[in-house]
Write an enzyme that holds these catalytic residues in place. Structure first.
Site, PDB file in Angstrom:
ATOM      1  N   TYR A  37      13.621  23.326 -45.882  1.00 11.07           N
ATOM      2  CA  TYR A  37      14.319  24.206 -44.931  1.00 11.07           C
ATOM      3  C   TYR A  37      15.483  24.945 -45.585  1.00 11.07           C
ATOM      4  O   TYR A  37      15.981  25.929 -45.037  1.00 11.07           O
ATOM      5  CB  TYR A  37      14.865  23.397 -43.755  1.00 11.07           C
ATOM      6  CG  TYR A  37      13.824  22.717 -42.898  1.00 11.07           C
ATOM      7  CD1 TYR A  37      12.467  22.961 -43.057  1.00 11.07           C
ATOM      8  CD2 TYR A  37      14.211  21.797 -41.918  1.00 11.07           C
ATOM      9  CE1 TYR A  37      11.530  22.315 -42.269  1.00 11.07           C
ATOM     10  CE2 TYR A  37      13.281  21.165 -41.126  1.00 11.07           C
ATOM     11  CZ  TYR A  37      11.940  21.406 -41.303  1.00 11.07           C
ATOM     12  OH  TYR A  37      11.024  20.762 -40.508  1.00 11.07           O
ATOM     13  N   HIS A  93       6.835  15.381 -46.698  1.00 14.65           N
ATOM     14  CA  HIS A  93       6.673  16.498 -45.758  1.00 14.65           C
ATOM     15  C   HIS A  93       5.215  16.860 -45.489  1.00 14.65           C
ATOM     16  O   HIS A  93       4.838  17.171 -44.353  1.00 14.65           O
ATOM     17  CB  HIS A  93       7.432  17.720 -46.278  1.00 14.65           C
ATOM     18  CG  HIS A  93       7.867  18.649 -45.199  1.00 14.65           C
ATOM     19  ND1 HIS A  93       8.902  19.531 -45.358  1.00 14.65           N
ATOM     20  CD2 HIS A  93       7.416  18.852 -43.938  1.00 14.65           C
ATOM     21  CE1 HIS A  93       9.083  20.231 -44.244  1.00 14.65           C
ATOM     22  NE2 HIS A  93       8.184  19.842 -43.390  1.00 14.65           N
ATOM     23  N   LEU A 174       6.551  23.157 -28.382  1.00 18.42           N
ATOM     24  CA  LEU A 174       6.216  24.320 -27.556  1.00 18.42           C
ATOM     25  C   LEU A 174       5.314  25.313 -28.281  1.00 18.42           C
ATOM     26  O   LEU A 174       4.776  26.225 -27.653  1.00 18.42           O
ATOM     27  CB  LEU A 174       7.503  25.037 -27.118  1.00 18.42           C
ATOM     28  CG  LEU A 174       8.523  24.176 -26.375  1.00 18.42           C
ATOM     29  CD1 LEU A 174       9.787  24.972 -26.107  1.00 18.42           C
ATOM     30  CD2 LEU A 174       7.935  23.642 -25.074  1.00 18.42           C
ATOM     31  N   SER A 214      17.112  24.906 -30.635  1.00 20.91           N
ATOM     32  CA  SER A 214      17.618  26.132 -30.040  1.00 20.91           C
ATOM     33  C   SER A 214      19.017  26.362 -30.577  1.00 20.91           C
ATOM     34  O   SER A 214      19.786  25.410 -30.743  1.00 20.91           O
ATOM     35  CB  SER A 214      17.658  26.069 -28.514  1.00 20.91           C
ATOM     36  OG  SER A 214      18.246  27.258 -28.002  1.00 20.91           O
ATOM     37  N   ARG A 219      20.566  26.153 -23.757  1.00 17.11           N
ATOM     38  CA  ARG A 219      19.213  25.641 -23.946  1.00 17.11           C
ATOM     39  C   ARG A 219      19.229  24.250 -24.566  1.00 17.11           C
ATOM     40  O   ARG A 219      18.359  23.426 -24.280  1.00 17.11           O
ATOM     41  CB  ARG A 219      18.402  26.608 -24.806  1.00 17.11           C
ATOM     42  CG  ARG A 219      18.170  27.950 -24.130  1.00 17.11           C
ATOM     43  CD  ARG A 219      17.465  28.913 -25.051  1.00 17.11           C
ATOM     44  NE  ARG A 219      17.419  30.256 -24.474  1.00 17.11           N
ATOM     45  CZ  ARG A 219      17.032  31.341 -25.136  1.00 17.11           C
ATOM     46  NH1 ARG A 219      16.653  31.240 -26.404  1.00 17.11           N
ATOM     47  NH2 ARG A 219      17.019  32.519 -24.538  1.00 17.11           N
ATOM     48  N   ASN A 223      17.301  21.246 -22.755  1.00 16.23           N
ATOM     49  CA  ASN A 223      16.306  20.393 -23.415  1.00 16.23           C
ATOM     50  C   ASN A 223      16.721  18.928 -23.395  1.00 16.23           C
ATOM     51  O   ASN A 223      15.887  18.038 -23.192  1.00 16.23           O
ATOM     52  CB  ASN A 223      16.099  20.860 -24.855  1.00 16.23           C
ATOM     53  CG  ASN A 223      15.425  22.215 -24.941  1.00 16.23           C
ATOM     54  OD1 ASN A 223      14.680  22.613 -24.056  1.00 16.23           O
ATOM     55  ND2 ASN A 223      15.693  22.931 -26.025  1.00 16.23           N
TER      56      ASN A 223
END
Length: 246
Positions: A37, A93, A174, A214, A219, A223
């Site tokens: 990341y 990963h 999602l 988020s 949000r 969540n």
């Protein structure tokens, strides 16, 4: 390991630092990142600034599959970037080259024995690859993280992990979910909640550890509030049937 955590991909730099600080302020205690990341240093800045003690936090990071052979160096670089002397969970990963990664798994176990990590696991592994790790080393992963939402639901896969004592951890719940699906919309309306909350609550009902992301505080709160949403068995069964082939 908290069942509801905060995911940080693809945020970087100051945005990642600010978002993680906000997430910790509203109540998240698990922060999920990865070497790939490229935001571990930004997250480390947040961990250094937060008022939440390190002992109350659960930090997960992941080693890229192309780091086979340099596992220890990769972990040490992650620890330096995160500003901590250990991570709570370290994952492979992806299966290295499509193989189970037995040599890496042994290096992971050694790092745990040395106290550099508290628990070790994998990400995006099939049951066959997990079994191959066990056959070679006698140890199953503590966790297998993968994309997991209603559209990914596979009772056989989830059951196979549970039978081996492996926690299923969901990222991107999602991504494969049709947020306009009538079943999800109906359940959300019945509870006066959002479809996002329903998807998170569905994962939690199944005992799945889920990470959500988020950059917006409202949000984040929404969540997180899904932990207080209780779905009926009938609602859960209806959502289960949204899985491919069900």
């Amino acid at each position: 390991m908290p069942l509801l955590g905060y995911g940080t991909h693809p945020m970087r730099g100051g945005q990642a630092t600010e978002a993680v600080l906000a997430a910790l302020e509203v109540g998240y205690r698990l922060v999920d990142t990865a070497t790939r990341y490229r935001n571990e240093e930004a997250i480390g800045a947040a961990l250094a600034q937060t008022a939440v003690p390190r002992g109350e936090l659960f930090v997960t990071t992941k080693m890229p599959p192309d780091c086979v052979g340099i596992e220890r160096r990769t972990l040490e670089e992650s620890l330096t970037a995160l500003g901590t002397d250990h991570v709570d969970l370290w994952l492979i990963h992806w299966p290295p080259g499509g193989y189970p990664g037995v040599t890496s798994w042994r290096a992971f176990a050694q790092a745990r024995e040395e106290g550099l990590v508290r628990a070790i696991g994998v990400s995006n592994y099939s049951i066959e690859l997990i079994d191959a790790l066990y056959e070679a080393t006698g140890e199953y992963p503590a966790v297998n993280q993968r994309q997991w939402g209603p559209g990914d639901y596979d009772a056989g896969y989830a059951g196979a992990l549970a039978a081996r004592g492996i926690v299923l951890s969901a990222h991107s719940p999602l991504r494969s979910t049709d947020l306009n699906d009538p079943v999800l919309v109906s359940v959300a309306q019945a509870h006066g909640r959002s479809v996002h909350e329903v998807v998170v609550a569905w994962n939690l009902h199944h005992g799945v550890a889920v990470t959500v992301k988020s950059a917006h505080r409202d949000r984040m709160v929404r969540n997180l509030s899904a932990a207080g949403l209780t779905l009926t068995e009938e609602e859960v069964a209806a959502i289960d049937r949204l899985g491919a082939g069900l």
